[in-house]
Design a protein around this motif. Structure first.
Motif, PDB file in Angstrom:
ATOM      1  N   LYS A   1       3.823  -0.286  19.004  1.00 46.23           N
ATOM      2  CA  LYS A   1       2.923  -0.346  17.834  1.00 46.23           C
ATOM      3  C   LYS A   1       2.980  -1.719  17.173  1.00 46.23           C
ATOM      4  O   LYS A   1       1.966  -2.262  16.770  1.00 46.23           O
ATOM      5  CB  LYS A   1       3.342   0.741  16.829  1.00 46.23           C
ATOM      6  CG  LYS A   1       2.389   0.871  15.668  1.00 46.23           C
ATOM      7  CD  LYS A   1       2.669   2.096  14.833  1.00 46.23           C
ATOM      8  CE  LYS A   1       2.281   3.367  15.564  1.00 46.23           C
ATOM      9  NZ  LYS A   1       2.514   4.572  14.768  1.00 46.23           N
TER      10      LYS A   1
ATOM     11  N   GLY B   1       4.819  -3.102   8.616  1.00 37.90           N
ATOM     12  CA  GLY B   1       4.185  -1.789   8.760  1.00 37.90           C
ATOM     13  C   GLY B   1       5.234  -0.701   8.911  1.00 37.90           C
ATOM     14  O   GLY B   1       6.430  -0.985   9.044  1.00 37.90           O
TER      15      GLY B   1
ATOM     16  N   VAL C   1      -2.475   6.179   5.822  1.00 37.58           N
ATOM     17  CA  VAL C   1      -3.940   6.042   5.825  1.00 37.58           C
ATOM     18  C   VAL C   1      -4.544   7.027   6.834  1.00 37.58           C
ATOM     19  O   VAL C   1      -4.046   7.140   7.955  1.00 37.58           O
ATOM     20  CB  VAL C   1      -4.328   4.602   6.220  1.00 37.58           C
ATOM     21  CG1 VAL C   1      -5.828   4.404   6.113  1.00 37.58           C
ATOM     22  CG2 VAL C   1      -3.588   3.583   5.364  1.00 37.58           C
ATOM     23  N   ALA C   2      -5.609   7.706   6.423  1.00 34.33           N
ATOM     24  CA  ALA C   2      -6.273   8.629   7.361  1.00 34.33           C
ATOM     25  C   ALA C   2      -6.865   7.813   8.504  1.00 34.33           C
ATOM     26  O   ALA C   2      -7.529   6.798   8.270  1.00 34.33           O
ATOM     27  CB  ALA C   2      -7.382   9.379   6.638  1.00 34.33           C
ATOM     28  N   ASP C   3      -6.612   8.241   9.728  1.00 33.73           N
ATOM     29  CA  ASP C   3      -7.148   7.504  10.870  1.00 33.73           C
ATOM     30  C   ASP C   3      -8.665   7.652  10.959  1.00 33.73           C
ATOM     31  O   ASP C   3      -9.362   6.758  11.396  1.00 33.73           O
ATOM     32  CB  ASP C   3      -6.508   8.006  12.163  1.00 33.73           C
ATOM     33  CG  ASP C   3      -5.055   7.566  12.259  1.00 33.73           C
ATOM     34  OD1 ASP C   3      -4.778   6.421  11.859  1.00 33.73           O
ATOM     35  OD2 ASP C   3      -4.205   8.360  12.698  1.00 33.73           O
TER      36      ASP C   3
ATOM     37  N   ASP D   1      -8.224  -0.191  10.490  1.00 33.25           N
ATOM     38  CA  ASP D   1      -6.756  -0.266  10.496  1.00 33.25           C
ATOM     39  C   ASP D   1      -6.380  -1.462   9.622  1.00 33.25           C
ATOM     40  O   ASP D   1      -6.486  -2.617  10.041  1.00 33.25           O
ATOM     41  CB  ASP D   1      -6.235  -0.431  11.931  1.00 33.25           C
ATOM     42  CG  ASP D   1      -4.724  -0.280  11.981  1.00 33.25           C
ATOM     43  OD1 ASP D   1      -4.037  -0.781  11.064  1.00 33.25           O
ATOM     44  OD2 ASP D   1      -4.223   0.353  12.930  1.00 33.25           O
ATOM     45  N   ILE D   2      -5.991  -1.161   8.393  1.00 33.29           N
ATOM     46  CA  ILE D   2      -5.785  -2.226   7.400  1.00 33.29           C
ATOM     47  C   ILE D   2      -4.643  -3.146   7.835  1.00 33.29           C
ATOM     48  O   ILE D   2      -4.755  -4.366   7.794  1.00 33.29           O
ATOM     49  CB  ILE D   2      -5.496  -1.618   6.012  1.00 33.29           C
ATOM     50  CG1 ILE D   2      -6.521  -0.520   5.702  1.00 33.29           C
ATOM     51  CG2 ILE D   2      -5.539  -2.688   4.940  1.00 33.29           C
ATOM     52  CD1 ILE D   2      -6.161   0.350   4.516  1.00 33.29           C
TER      53      ILE D   2
ATOM     54  N   THR E   1       0.863  -1.183   0.000  1.00 30.22           N
ATOM     55  CA  THR E   1       0.000   0.000   0.000  1.00 30.22           C
ATOM     56  C   THR E   1       0.900   1.234   0.000  1.00 30.22           C
ATOM     57  O   THR E   1       2.011   1.192   0.525  1.00 30.22           O
ATOM     58  CB  THR E   1      -0.953   0.074   1.218  1.00 30.22           C
ATOM     59  OG1 THR E   1      -0.188   0.359   2.395  1.00 30.22           O
ATOM     60  CG2 THR E   1      -1.739  -1.209   1.391  1.00 30.22           C
TER      61      THR E   1
ATOM     62  N   LYS F   1      -0.389  -3.875  16.704  1.00 33.00           N
ATOM     63  CA  LYS F   1      -0.916  -4.160  15.364  1.00 33.00           C
ATOM     64  C   LYS F   1      -0.741  -5.623  14.965  1.00 33.00           C
ATOM     65  O   LYS F   1      -1.361  -6.073  14.021  1.00 33.00           O
ATOM     66  CB  LYS F   1      -0.211  -3.268  14.339  1.00 33.00           C
ATOM     67  CG  LYS F   1      -0.401  -1.784  14.628  1.00 33.00           C
ATOM     68  CD  LYS F   1      -0.757  -1.028  13.392  1.00 33.00           C
ATOM     69  CE  LYS F   1      -0.914   0.442  13.669  1.00 33.00           C
ATOM     70  NZ  LYS F   1      -1.690   1.101  12.618  1.00 33.00           N
TER      71      LYS F   1
ATOM     72  N   ALA G   1       2.856   0.776   3.385  1.00 34.07           N
ATOM     73  CA  ALA G   1       3.595   2.044   3.379  1.00 34.07           C
ATOM     74  C   ALA G   1       2.658   3.236   3.209  1.00 34.07           C
ATOM     75  O   ALA G   1       3.116   4.374   3.159  1.00 34.07           O
ATOM     76  CB  ALA G   1       4.636   2.024   2.265  1.00 34.07           C
TER      77      ALA G   1
HETATM   78  O1  C5P Z   1      -1.072   3.747  13.616  1.00 33.33           O
HETATM   79  P1  C5P Z   1      -0.198   4.347  12.592  1.00 33.33           P
HETATM   80  O2  C5P Z   1      -0.950   5.109  11.548  1.00 33.33           O
HETATM   81  O3  C5P Z   1       0.993   5.096  13.098  1.00 33.33           O
HETATM   82  O4  C5P Z   1       0.454   3.054  11.885  1.00 33.33           O
HETATM   83  C1  C5P Z   1       1.160   3.162  10.739  1.00 33.33           C
HETATM   84  C2  C5P Z   1       1.143   1.854   9.961  1.00 33.33           C
HETATM   85  O5  C5P Z   1      -0.161   1.310   9.897  1.00 33.33           O
HETATM   86  C3  C5P Z   1       1.523   2.073   8.534  1.00 33.33           C
HETATM   87  O6  C5P Z   1       2.186   0.908   8.099  1.00 33.33           O
HETATM   88  C4  C5P Z   1       0.207   2.272   7.827  1.00 33.33           C
HETATM   89  O7  C5P Z   1       0.292   1.971   6.463  1.00 33.33           O
HETATM   90  C5  C5P Z   1      -0.693   1.317   8.580  1.00 33.33           C
HETATM   91  N1  C5P Z   1      -2.091   1.754   8.679  1.00 33.33           N
HETATM   92  C6  C5P Z   1      -3.100   1.063   8.029  1.00 33.33           C
HETATM   93  N2  C5P Z   1      -4.415   1.438   8.169  1.00 33.33           N
HETATM   94  C7  C5P Z   1      -4.749   2.486   8.968  1.00 33.33           C
HETATM   95  C8  C5P Z   1      -3.735   3.204   9.627  1.00 33.33           C
HETATM   96  C9  C5P Z   1      -2.430   2.818   9.466  1.00 33.33           C
HETATM   97  O8  C5P Z   1      -2.788   0.109   7.303  1.00 33.33           O
HETATM   98  N3  C5P Z   1      -6.005   2.836   9.093  1.00 33.33           N
END
Ligand code: C5P
Length: 399
Positions: free
Chosen positions: A339, A324, A274-276, A305-306, A192, A343, A271
């Motif tokens: 983290k 991640g 992603v918008a939280d 959170d993908i 990603t 995750k 990579a």
């Molecule tokens: O929690 P945070 O955003 O810091 O984590 C970063 C990692 O999680 C990155 O690898 C990002 O691509 C992934 N991510 C995701 N989906 C989300 C938020 C973050 O896959 N909603």
């Protein structure tokens, strides 16, 4: 390098088909096994007899050839190959491939294959320059199709320009590189990349400043090592790399669905920035000032959170390696280690993006790889170099 590889060669109906006879010979000289497929049109240019004699193989010609189906179905035929080569790839074949048509044996095989496809376009210069061919070529490239040629020069039709099929040695070199016995050959990696855009109304959105540069470099480095890459990207400011299948998305939820559609995979690298949160009360019409002086209040809902979802899949569905990223501004190792545990991923590449490091938006990166073994600080290096290092480490685990 191509010895004992199985190549499915689709011969399109163009004058350059005569070069494909030589191509068969040269591939076989190098020890490759060539299974030829003729389109109806190509039989006007080369005969099944000569193709079959040179390949020492049965020639596949018709989708509804029941005897052939009994021997080997078209799905199996396209899967048994290590590489599919289309030479010559005519304007018509390219259009069919770009449009996803499957109305004869060649186009059906091209739709059914799960292997890399290399095309050697060949057509009149005006056809090559036609906007439709430009569009089709762009689509094919973003589908991960590899190309070789065409060359510039005098053409059989008397014109001069681009459109001549690449010469046989050039095609052989492209075949070698496509089969490149890279350590990730046969491995599927989902990457990603880029930001996501979360709509406020049909014309406004919330996004972030991610350029997609690091994700793009990682995907390119993985392709270099022979991986088949599905590149799920938000609206990035750098173009996607060559040789990947591009899935373009906008929102986090679209990105999640695209990632799950792309599974199974051996490795997943997250990579993307992603918008939280997304706007929970997004309007379906453009929001307008109502003269009251009151600003609208946005409400937010958490996005999936993908990374965490994929990392927590059951073992039979989970990629073997889930990677991640963590951009931190303080206590990098401690935060990234926490983290990683939260995750459920195998590795976290953490970096310090605090002011003064010059990393955010810069061309260099300084990362720490957090794994079950602990933290490993990599020296500061170009983002491309970080990508190559990561790809090598991935190959060390799943090759
Ligand atoms: O929690 P945070 O955003 O810091 O984590 C970063 C990692 O999680 C990155 O690898 C990002 O691509 C992934 N991510 C995701 N989906 C989300 C938020 C973050 O896959 N909603």
């Amino acid at each position: 390098m191509i010895s004992s590889k199985r190549i499915l060669l689709v011969i399109g109906g163009g004058i350059a088909a005569y070069k494909s006879l030589d191509l068969i010979r040269r591939l076989r000289d190098r020890g490759a096994e060539v299974t030829p497929v003729l389109t109806q049109a190509s039989e006007h240019f080369v005969t099944p007899l000569s193709v079959s004699a040179l390949a020492s193989q049965k020639v596949y010609r018709d989708l509804f050839d029941l005897t052939a189906e009994a021997e080997m179905g078209h799905i199996e035929l396209s899967r048994a190959a290590d590489l599919v080569v289309v030479a010559p790839a005519t304007a018509d074949l390219m259009a069919k491939m770009a449009g996803g048509h499957a109305n004869d044996l060649a186009s059906t095989l091209l739709m059914a294959t799960d292997k890399r496809v290399l095309i050697a376009p060949s057509m009149n210069v005006r056809m090559w320059e036609h906007p439709a061919t430009r569009r089709n070529l762009a689509r094919l490239k973003s589908d991960g199709i590899l190309t070789v040629g065409p060359d510039e020069g005098p053409m059989a039709c008397g014109e001069f320009g681009f459109g001549r099929m690449a010469e046989v040695p050039q095609i052989i070199a492209a075949v070698e590189s496509a089969l490149g016995a890279g350590p990730l050959q046969g491995r599927h990696v989902v990457v990603t990349s880029g930001p996501t855009q979360e709509p406020i109304d049909p014309v406004r959105y919330i996004a972030n400043r991610s350029s997609g540069a690091q994700g793009t470099a990682i995907a390119a480095a993985l392709v270099q090592l022979g991986a088949r890459v599905t590149f799920v990207t938000g609206p990035a400011s750098v173009p996607p790399p060559a040789g990947v299948r591009v899935v373009a998305v906008e929102t986090a939820r679209q990105m999640r669905d695209a990632v799950f559609d792309a599974l199974p995979a051996d490795v997943a690298v997250f990579a993307a920035a992603v918008a939280d949160w997304r706007v929970a009360n997004a309007a379906d019409r453009k929001m307008k000032k109502d003269g009251s002086g009151r600003a609208p209040a946005l409400e937010f809902a958490e996005n999936p959170d993908i990374l965490a979802e994929v990392a927590h899949l059951a073992p039979d569905q989970r990629p073997r390696l889930v990677v991640g990223f963590a951009a931190e501004t303080d206590d990098v190792v401690a935060h990234a280690t926490a983290k990683r545990a939260r995750k459920g991923c195998d590795w976290i590449l953490a970096n310090d993006v605090s002011e003064g490091t010059g990393i955010m938006g810069g061309s260099e990166n300084e990362v720490t790889l957090i794994s079950a073994e602990g933290a490993e600080l990599w020296p500061r290096m170009a983002k491309d170099e970080v990508a190559r290092h990561l790809a090598q480490r991935i190959a060390g685990v799943v090759a």
